[in-house]
Structure formats: structure tokens, C-alpha cells
Design a protein around this motif. Sequence first.
Motif, PDB file in Angstrom:
ATOM      1  N   PRO A   1      19.299  -6.028 -41.373  1.00 50.92           N
ATOM      2  CA  PRO A   1      18.114  -6.826 -41.026  1.00 50.92           C
ATOM      3  C   PRO A   1      17.273  -7.151 -42.258  1.00 50.92           C
ATOM      4  N   GLU A   2      17.464  -6.355 -43.336  1.00 48.81           N
ATOM      5  CA  GLU A   2      16.665  -6.588 -44.539  1.00 48.81           C
ATOM      6  C   GLU A   2      16.867  -7.994 -45.093  1.00 48.81           C
ATOM      7  N   GLU A   3      18.099  -8.470 -44.990  1.00 48.47           N
ATOM      8  CA  GLU A   3      18.370  -9.794 -45.556  1.00 48.47           C
ATOM      9  C   GLU A   3      17.549 -10.866 -44.862  1.00 48.47           C
ATOM     10  N   GLU A   4      17.502 -10.765 -43.537  1.00 49.24           N
ATOM     11  CA  GLU A   4      16.715 -11.746 -42.793  1.00 49.24           C
ATOM     12  C   GLU A   4      15.231 -11.574 -43.086  1.00 49.24           C
ATOM     13  N   GLU A   5      14.817 -10.307 -43.184  1.00 49.24           N
ATOM     14  CA  GLU A   5      13.414 -10.033 -43.477  1.00 49.24           C
ATOM     15  C   GLU A   5      13.040 -10.595 -44.836  1.00 49.24           C
ATOM     16  N   ALA A   6      13.947 -10.412 -45.797  1.00 46.13           N
ATOM     17  CA  ALA A   6      13.690 -10.922 -47.138  1.00 46.13           C
ATOM     18  C   ALA A   6      13.543 -12.440 -47.095  1.00 46.13           C
ATOM     19  N   ALA A   7      14.456 -13.076 -46.313  1.00 46.77           N
ATOM     20  CA  ALA A   7      14.401 -14.528 -46.209  1.00 46.77           C
ATOM     21  C   ALA A   7      13.063 -14.963 -45.620  1.00 46.77           C
ATOM     22  N   ALA A   8      12.633 -14.220 -44.576  1.00 47.70           N
ATOM     23  CA  ALA A   8      11.371 -14.555 -43.938  1.00 47.70           C
ATOM     24  C   ALA A   8      10.212 -14.347 -44.915  1.00 47.70           C
ATOM     25  N   ALA A   9      10.283 -13.248 -45.690  1.00 47.85           N
ATOM     26  CA  ALA A   9       9.233 -12.939 -46.645  1.00 47.85           C
ATOM     27  C   ALA A   9       9.138 -14.029 -47.704  1.00 47.85           C
ATOM     28  N   LEU A  10      10.275 -14.646 -48.007  1.00 45.28           N
ATOM     29  CA  LEU A  10      10.279 -15.700 -49.015  1.00 45.28           C
ATOM     30  C   LEU A  10       9.927 -17.059 -48.422  1.00 45.28           C
ATOM     31  N   GLY A  11       9.539 -17.049 -47.149  1.00 47.52           N
ATOM     32  CA  GLY A  11       9.037 -18.274 -46.551  1.00 47.52           C
ATOM     33  C   GLY A  11      10.042 -19.097 -45.788  1.00 47.52           C
ATOM     34  N   ALA A  12      11.217 -18.544 -45.504  1.00 44.69           N
ATOM     35  CA  ALA A  12      12.198 -19.312 -44.752  1.00 44.69           C
ATOM     36  C   ALA A  12      11.801 -19.376 -43.286  1.00 44.69           C
ATOM     37  N   THR A  13      12.091 -20.505 -42.649  1.00 45.27           N
ATOM     38  CA  THR A  13      11.883 -20.570 -41.201  1.00 45.27           C
ATOM     39  C   THR A  13      13.038 -19.823 -40.547  1.00 45.27           C
ATOM     40  N   ARG A  14      12.937 -19.625 -39.238  1.00 49.69           N
ATOM     41  CA  ARG A  14      14.006 -18.881 -38.550  1.00 49.69           C
ATOM     42  C   ARG A  14      15.315 -19.646 -38.636  1.00 49.69           C
ATOM     43  N   TRP A  15      15.215 -20.950 -38.485  1.00 51.94           N
ATOM     44  CA  TRP A  15      16.422 -21.774 -38.530  1.00 51.94           C
ATOM     45  C   TRP A  15      17.056 -21.721 -39.918  1.00 51.94           C
ATOM     46  N   GLN A  16      16.208 -21.766 -40.972  1.00 51.87           N
ATOM     47  CA  GLN A  16      16.741 -21.681 -42.337  1.00 51.87           C
ATOM     48  C   GLN A  16      17.404 -20.337 -42.579  1.00 51.87           C
ATOM     49  N   ALA A  17      16.757 -19.275 -42.100  1.00 53.50           N
ATOM     50  CA  ALA A  17      17.317 -17.935 -42.290  1.00 53.50           C
ATOM     51  C   ALA A  17      18.669 -17.831 -41.592  1.00 53.50           C
ATOM     52  N   PHE A  18      18.750 -18.424 -40.410  1.00 56.84           N
ATOM     53  CA  PHE A  18      20.011 -18.387 -39.677  1.00 56.84           C
ATOM     54  C   PHE A  18      21.086 -19.172 -40.423  1.00 56.84           C
ATOM     55  N   ARG A  19      20.706 -20.361 -40.860  1.00 58.06           N
ATOM     56  CA  ARG A  19      21.690 -21.267 -41.442  1.00 58.06           C
ATOM     57  C   ARG A  19      22.150 -20.774 -42.816  1.00 58.06           C
ATOM     58  N   ARG A  20      21.222 -20.219 -43.612  1.00 53.60           N
ATOM     59  CA  ARG A  20      21.546 -19.860 -44.979  1.00 53.60           C
ATOM     60  C   ARG A  20      21.984 -18.415 -45.140  1.00 53.60           C
ATOM     61  N   VAL A  21      21.492 -17.550 -44.271  1.00 55.05           N
ATOM     62  CA  VAL A  21      21.740 -16.114 -44.465  1.00 55.05           C
ATOM     63  C   VAL A  21      22.698 -15.540 -43.401  1.00 55.05           C
ATOM     64  N   VAL A  22      22.370 -15.749 -42.138  1.00 56.48           N
ATOM     65  CA  VAL A  22      23.134 -15.094 -41.083  1.00 56.48           C
ATOM     66  C   VAL A  22      24.487 -15.770 -40.875  1.00 56.48           C
ATOM     67  N   PHE A  23      24.451 -17.088 -40.711  1.00 53.84           N
ATOM     68  CA  PHE A  23      25.674 -17.793 -40.348  1.00 53.84           C
ATOM     69  C   PHE A  23      26.802 -17.654 -41.376  1.00 53.84           C
ATOM     70  N   PRO A  24      26.490 -17.815 -42.693  1.00 52.24           N
ATOM     71  CA  PRO A  24      27.578 -17.647 -43.670  1.00 52.24           C
ATOM     72  C   PRO A  24      28.226 -16.269 -43.609  1.00 52.24           C
ATOM     73  N   ALA A  25      27.423 -15.252 -43.305  1.00 53.86           N
ATOM     74  CA  ALA A  25      27.972 -13.897 -43.227  1.00 53.86           C
ATOM     75  C   ALA A  25      28.893 -13.753 -42.021  1.00 53.86           C
ATOM     76  N   LEU A  26      28.619 -14.532 -40.979  1.00 56.47           N
ATOM     77  CA  LEU A  26      29.407 -14.416 -39.753  1.00 56.47           C
ATOM     78  C   LEU A  26      30.619 -15.339 -39.745  1.00 56.47           C
ATOM     79  N   LEU A  27      30.598 -16.351 -40.615  1.00 60.87           N
ATOM     80  CA  LEU A  27      31.622 -17.382 -40.545  1.00 60.87           C
ATOM     81  C   LEU A  27      33.056 -16.853 -40.631  1.00 60.87           C
ATOM     82  N   PRO A  28      33.355 -15.908 -41.551  1.00 65.45           N
ATOM     83  CA  PRO A  28      34.735 -15.386 -41.589  1.00 65.45           C
ATOM     84  C   PRO A  28      35.153 -14.750 -40.264  1.00 65.45           C
TER      85      PRO A  28
END
Lengths: 350, 277
Positions: free
Chosen positions: B169-196
Amino acid sequence: MSFRDRLSALRANRLSVGRLSALAAGVALAMLTIAPAKAQTTLLNVSYDPTREFYVEFNKAFAKKWQAENGQTVTVKQSHGGSGKQARSVIDGLDADVVTLALAYDIDAIADSGALPKTWQTRLPNNSSPYTSTIVFLVRKGNPKQIKDWDDLLKPGVQVITPNPKTSGGARWNYLAAWAYSLEKNGNDEAKAKQFVADLFKNVPVLDSGARGSTVTFTQRQLGDVLLAWENEAFLSLQEFGADKFDIVVPSLSILAEPPVTVVDSVVDRKGTRKAAEAYLNFLYTPEAQEIAAKNFYRPRLPEVAARYADRFPNVKLVTIDGSFGGWRTAQEKHFADGGVFDQIYQKGR
Amino acid sequence: MSVLRKPSVLPGFGLTLGFTLTYLSLIVLLPLAALALKAAGLGWSGFWDAVLTPRVLAAFKVSFGLSLAAAAVNAVFGFIVAWVLVRYRFPGDRIVDALVDLPFALPTAVAGIALSALYAPNGWIGSLLMEWFGLRVAFTPLGIAIALTFIGLPFVVRTVQPILQDLPPEEEEAAAALGATRWQAFRRVVFPALLPALLTGFALSFARGVGEYGSVIFIAGNIPGLSEILPLLIVIKLEQYDYAGAAAVGVLMLMASFVLLLALNLLQAWMRSRHAR
């Protein structure tokens, strides 16, 4: 029940299982020592799907007769499935003492593998087919589309349900019956017959892979106006779903479906069961067995039994596979092999 | 020396490797080799003659095309199911979780009969679709796609779920702390990790669909050239005692599946390495 209770129950159970198996082993040993070869014979009858109920009854009658004549208990095991699939199992090594299949072509294939002589069909009377059937139409109650004969199946808006002749032995009888009708009507014009079956199959919305599948499509899914079916299957459907739902229509001309039976020589010689296996098949031709066949909606061969069931099995003009098609091998090659007539009617733009 | 070696649960590398190879040979390689051997009886030209007929090619299109479509549908909706199961707690979530596995456990023929009963023109869903949209589902290619979607669903859910669960969860939290919206965090952080994992699920669902027979055969119309699947052609050839021809179609399926799965695997490896960077 507490955990401890359950545990002790489990233990007790295991103990009794242990005792039981010891007992079973003891009994088996006793049987081995007291009773040499004579006590029991087991036969395996490899058959196709709709004969299940018939053979259950027939096996009982045979066991009784065999016991009376030889003082020996005979157990007949049954295996049922699609006819072609059953034949392949026997070719691949299923220990069938006798095979009772839907068409001679399937037994020919077993003969080709060397398990029995190629002349097998001459070994028993009536082409080795102790009972016969034919192809009839099952329609919805009251026959709303007024389907009387094969021509009516070609009318626009009539949906015909039949299995795929490529996967179902029964469906090959359906197809050939239609072909024979057209030949008869058009003075043996092959091109017209081909057009006839092509038009007929244009009215077929689903090709199930087996006869039972088609019966389900028609009776339970309520799809289609007419089901092409073996007469015995049609009667079974009436019995199963009630005569208030369907009617049987007998066309003016149909085909004599001859499900053949034979002994698998390689198996009975290895197992030493030839005598029982041959007696089993011969028993099929006796009045007692013919009666059981008629009760299970197969047409009996014996005239005196047939006479008793005359109202059940109306007279219809029947062509035979040997008379009209030159035997199964020729029919198979011409119509159902890859690139055969059946494939051709599906190739030109549908 | 031996002290330095990492202790392993299974004793003896040589022994276990030997076992692995023998086991795989017996269970996987030998049957496949037997298949290839049967087909080899035809020779090269015979093989292509058996396989390159309009009918086989049409069935090839049906089997592979609809399996890909079903796998794609499963990738989207399986992902959503996995997401909901991992990220939200709701009453009955355990039951929903268990439901996902049902297509695994159900005999495929039972699934096929149930689906065709449901989607037949007189079935619960089929009659409504017919009435509202004039859409025929059972006994058409659409019916095949539905059966393939049904049996492929668990593959996507069960491959994505554990990865999603373990996502820090830290990765998403970090993204949020850096000002990412939820959609950006999903698209840039969560989704690439899940893609494989998603791709793996897609590949498994696809592979299962290609080989599926039992559930499809009841809902497909099985009309040559239109709604006939490759496994049915194999059955048809066996019904004519054409063992070699049946094996040839089997080998064709195997080759095509292998190429596609290999491509998916390479894509996946490439994505992992990109993500790890």
C-alpha cells in the motif's frame, strides 16, 4: 457431537472397515478354494446408448436361463455410450465379450482391427440383427405444422431436429432414410436426392452430436417442429414426457435400422467365455427375448411375437442398407466420409 | 561446503530433478509425443491436406477467435471481480469468493447443459434476449463465446487476486502524497504491477477455451463452417476411425496454442523487466 466422540466414532468405523475387508478377503479365498472355475462367469456387453433398459431386462432373463441349464451364475456387465465411441474403446482394448451396436459399420471397424472375422455379419440369422427399428417423426401434439411425410420437412418455416450424421450413428439412418425416400419418389435420380437432403438440412438449426442430445433439444428446449428419431427413442420420449405432448408420425417410406450384435473372438478366446457369449447372443432370437425387445419398443424379428405387437409397430415400406445402399461400407464412403455427399451439401454457400 | 549450501526442503537436487523430468515426461511429453506420432503417419503433405480444408480452417477461426474474445471479456470483468474481492469487505464476500471457483469444479458437460437451458430460445435469459433484442444466443457462435467466458473466468480472478493482495500500500500512498489522483495512481502504479498477472490469466483462459469441448458442444449449433469448434472436428474424425486425421487437427491446435502462449509469455517477461526497472 464433540470432537472426541467424533474421533472415537471414526476409529470404530475404521476398525469395522478393517474387519470387513478381512472378512471379504476370507470369503474370496474360500471361494477360490472351494469353487473352481465353474461358479461364475462374467460377460461384458458393450452397447450403444438407448439399449440400456432393454439389456437390463434381457440380462436378467438370460442369467436365469443359464443358471437353470448350466448351474452356473452369469453376470453380464453393460457398457453404454455413442456407438462409434464404443467401437473405438473395443479397438483400443476394452474387454468386450459381445458388442451390440447401432450400425454394422462400427463392428466392421472392429473387424478391421483383427479382433473378429470380416464375415462376422453372416454368423447369426437376419444379418446378425435380432431386433430392428426404423426412423419416424416425433412432432408436437396435434401436429400443428401438418407434417405427414418427408416432403413436409422441406417446407419453409419447418424446423427439423436431427443429430449430426458425422458424429452419430443414429443420424446416419435418418439421413439415409430421407435419401431413400427421394430416390424412390424421383425414379432414382441421385442429383435430386442430393438436393433433397441439402434442402432438408437447411431446415436443421442445430446439429447435436448424439441422438440423445437431439431428443433433449426437441423435448426439453422446445426447439424445432419435428424430431427425426429411431422409433424406439420416439416411444421412450412419449413414455418419458407424456403422450399428451408429442405425436409419432410414420412416414410413407423409411429405412430398416438393423442394430447388429456379435461375439468379439479375440476376447472370448482369451477369457474362455465363448460358450456363454454365444449362448447370450443366440438367446436374443428366442420368443422370450423377442418379447422383451418388443416391450422396449424394438421391432421383433419373430413373426409370432411381431403379430402380438402389430398395433404398436405399423406397417411401413422399409428399404434396407444392403438393398438400397450396397452395405454400410459403401454408404459410409459415399455419404459420410470427408468430402462425401454430406460434407458437400454444407460447402456450397450456406 | 555443505554448511554453506542453502538448506532445501526436498532432499537431493539430483534426485528431485530426475523425478521432475521423469514425471513431466510420463504425464505431459509422452502423450503429446504419441499424438504427434499418430499425426506423423500422414507425412507432411498428408498432414497439410488433412488440416488445410475450408471446414477445419472455419473451425479454427471459431475456436481461436471466440477463445480470444472470451479471454478478453474475462480479462476485463475478471479484473473487476478480483479488485472488488481484494479491496472491499461486504457481507457475503467469502461466498462470492468461493463462487468464482465453481466453473473449475463443475463438470463441463453439466455447465453446457445448464447454459443451453438458460440461453435457449425458451430459456429464462434466452427468451428475454429474444423478446427484447431479437437476439439468438444458444446454438450460435455467441453461445459458444458465453460458454468459453464461463469456464475461463476463474483463471483471471485467481491469477490477479494474490498479486493485488500483496501489492504494498506504500506505493499508492506515496503516489497520493506526491499529488496523484486516484485514477493516476491506478493507471501509473497499480495497473502496471498487475499487468503480468492479468496477461497470465488471459493466456490461461484462452488456452482453456481453445481445448474446451464439453460445455460448448451443448450450446453450439455445431453447424459446419459456422458454429463448429475444432475439438468437435477431432471427434468427427475419430467417429470415422480416422485416428491420423484427428491427431493432425490436435497437433495443429497444439502448435497454434504453443505459439500464442509463447508470445504472451515473452510479452509478460518483457513487461516484468520494464516494471522492475
